[in-house]
Design an enzyme around this catalytic site. Sequence first.
Site, PDB file in Angstrom:
ATOM      1  N   HIS A  43       0.860  -1.190   0.000  1.00 49.09           N
ATOM      2  CA  HIS A  43       0.000   0.000   0.000  1.00 49.09           C
ATOM      3  C   HIS A  43       0.892   1.234   0.000  1.00 49.09           C
ATOM      4  O   HIS A  43       2.125   1.114  -0.103  1.00 49.09           O
ATOM      5  CB  HIS A  43      -0.938  -0.035   1.216  1.00 49.09           C
ATOM      6  CG  HIS A  43      -0.238  -0.301   2.513  1.00 49.09           C
ATOM      7  ND1 HIS A  43       0.687   0.575   3.055  1.00 49.09           N
ATOM      8  CD2 HIS A  43      -0.282  -1.357   3.355  1.00 49.09           C
ATOM      9  CE1 HIS A  43       1.147   0.081   4.188  1.00 49.09           C
ATOM     10  NE2 HIS A  43       0.585  -1.105   4.390  1.00 49.09           N
ATOM     11  N   SER A  51      -2.106  -0.015   6.764  1.00 49.79           N
ATOM     12  CA  SER A  51      -1.730  -1.391   7.082  1.00 49.79           C
ATOM     13  C   SER A  51      -2.427  -2.309   6.097  1.00 49.79           C
ATOM     14  O   SER A  51      -3.561  -2.027   5.672  1.00 49.79           O
ATOM     15  CB  SER A  51      -2.186  -1.741   8.506  1.00 49.79           C
ATOM     16  OG  SER A  51      -2.204  -3.146   8.674  1.00 49.79           O
ATOM     17  N   GLY A  64       1.952   3.083   2.234  1.00 52.21           N
ATOM     18  CA  GLY A  64       3.013   3.084   3.247  1.00 52.21           C
ATOM     19  C   GLY A  64       4.271   2.414   2.713  1.00 52.21           C
ATOM     20  O   GLY A  64       5.394   2.918   2.872  1.00 52.21           O
ATOM     21  N   HIS A  65       4.091   1.262   2.052  1.00 52.35           N
ATOM     22  CA  HIS A  65       5.248   0.577   1.446  1.00 52.35           C
ATOM     23  C   HIS A  65       5.847   1.433   0.333  1.00 52.35           C
ATOM     24  O   HIS A  65       7.058   1.479   0.161  1.00 52.35           O
ATOM     25  CB  HIS A  65       4.814  -0.771   0.849  1.00 52.35           C
ATOM     26  CG  HIS A  65       4.328  -1.760   1.864  1.00 52.35           C
ATOM     27  ND1 HIS A  65       3.024  -2.166   1.923  1.00 52.35           N
ATOM     28  CD2 HIS A  65       4.980  -2.418   2.849  1.00 52.35           C
ATOM     29  CE1 HIS A  65       2.881  -3.044   2.904  1.00 52.35           C
ATOM     30  NE2 HIS A  65       4.047  -3.217   3.485  1.00 52.35           N
ATOM     31  N   ARG A  77      -3.743  -4.913   6.791  1.00 55.30           N
ATOM     32  CA  ARG A  77      -4.918  -5.486   7.469  1.00 55.30           C
ATOM     33  C   ARG A  77      -6.156  -4.607   7.335  1.00 55.30           C
ATOM     34  O   ARG A  77      -7.280  -5.099   7.486  1.00 55.30           O
ATOM     35  CB  ARG A  77      -4.614  -5.718   8.943  1.00 55.30           C
ATOM     36  CG  ARG A  77      -3.586  -6.812   9.177  1.00 55.30           C
ATOM     37  CD  ARG A  77      -3.526  -7.189  10.645  1.00 55.30           C
ATOM     38  NE  ARG A  77      -2.928  -8.486  10.826  1.00 55.30           N
ATOM     39  CZ  ARG A  77      -1.629  -8.700  10.961  1.00 55.30           C
ATOM     40  NH1 ARG A  77      -0.799  -7.689  10.955  1.00 55.30           N
ATOM     41  NH2 ARG A  77      -1.154  -9.928  11.115  1.00 55.30           N
ATOM     42  N   GLY A  90       9.197   0.780   8.720  1.00 52.51           N
ATOM     43  CA  GLY A  90       8.218   1.796   9.107  1.00 52.51           C
ATOM     44  C   GLY A  90       8.067   1.863  10.624  1.00 52.51           C
ATOM     45  O   GLY A  90       8.140   0.850  11.308  1.00 52.51           O
ATOM     46  N   LYS A  95       5.385   2.408  12.219  1.00 55.50           N
ATOM     47  CA  LYS A  95       4.116   1.855  12.723  1.00 55.50           C
ATOM     48  C   LYS A  95       4.405   0.607  13.553  1.00 55.50           C
ATOM     49  O   LYS A  95       3.825   0.403  14.615  1.00 55.50           O
ATOM     50  CB  LYS A  95       3.162   1.505  11.582  1.00 55.50           C
ATOM     51  CG  LYS A  95       1.806   1.058  12.139  1.00 55.50           C
ATOM     52  CD  LYS A  95       0.882   0.564  11.067  1.00 55.50           C
ATOM     53  CE  LYS A  95       1.261  -0.769  10.574  1.00 55.50           C
ATOM     54  NZ  LYS A  95       0.700  -1.961  11.100  1.00 55.50           N
ATOM     55  N   GLN A 125       9.043  -3.784  16.365  1.00 49.67           N
ATOM     56  CA  GLN A 125       9.816  -4.483  15.338  1.00 49.67           C
ATOM     57  C   GLN A 125      11.038  -3.667  14.939  1.00 49.67           C
ATOM     58  O   GLN A 125      12.151  -4.191  14.835  1.00 49.67           O
ATOM     59  CB  GLN A 125       8.921  -4.720  14.113  1.00 49.67           C
ATOM     60  CG  GLN A 125       9.670  -5.140  12.861  1.00 49.67           C
ATOM     61  CD  GLN A 125       8.730  -5.511  11.728  1.00 49.67           C
ATOM     62  OE1 GLN A 125       8.099  -6.550  11.767  1.00 49.67           O
ATOM     63  NE2 GLN A 125       8.619  -4.671  10.718  1.00 49.67           N
TER      64      GLN A 125
END
Length: 252
Positions: A34, A184, A36-37, A186, A146, A148, A152
């Site tokens: 999306h 996301s 974001g990527h 999701r 990222g 978000k 991680q």
Amino acid sequence: MRVFKSIGEWQAVRAGPDFSGRTVGFVPTMGALHAGHRALLARARAENDLVVLSIFVNPTQFNDPKDLNVYPRTLEADIALSEGLVDFVLTPPANELYVDDYHYRVTETDLSLRWEGAHRPGHFDGVLTVVLKLLNLVQANRAYFGEKDWQQLQLVRGMAQAFFLPVEIVTCSTERAADGLALSSRNARLSPVGRVQATAFSRILRESPSAAAAVPLLEAAGFGVDYVADHENIRLGAVRLEGVRLIDNVRL
Ligand code: PAF
């Protein structure tokens, strides 16, 4: 753009003249790309001679098999979205990437057990292990993650330091929809009504006077709450809505 399914073929090209004397930016993903990527890829494009994208739905980081089964797989659309930004795509089969059957793994024993880790046992072992494998295969100068997925990001950065990995871990700020929801893969699983409801998540995280006070506010807005926690000027949260798990974090 060249797409590699076989690790052996990829390694032969990586060692060859295409890469000689050129800087490499790497964006690891699980696909379902999306905006974001796209922002990660655009930054990698701007800062490196070559850009490598990996698309691998990593089974070892899914503690819930149902979540793994419903994770969107959209390879054609992903390749279309990364057109112009990416030189090489790596989509290895699981049996090649886990040639060891996951008998070897990276375990962090502190931060990985809190918040996300407490709710998803083994999740960060899976993430760190696959990221180490991919970093070794890609041999990038820079790898992009990222904010978000704040935990991680900290854990990958910590692993790179702990094992002296010759890569710079680059932090990219969270991309949000106009209504504030963090982008996301999701989000696509929410109904139109759920998608509107989900807007309240980041707003409550941001506006609540404390982490504890955010919990009943989120519950009243229809979320199941896994956790809300304040840590080093960041408020982290994870909620469930319509069976979809959403995570986010905001600066305090
Ligand atoms: O953030 C993700 O998409 C995944 O956790 C990652 C870093 C690609 C590892 O599978």
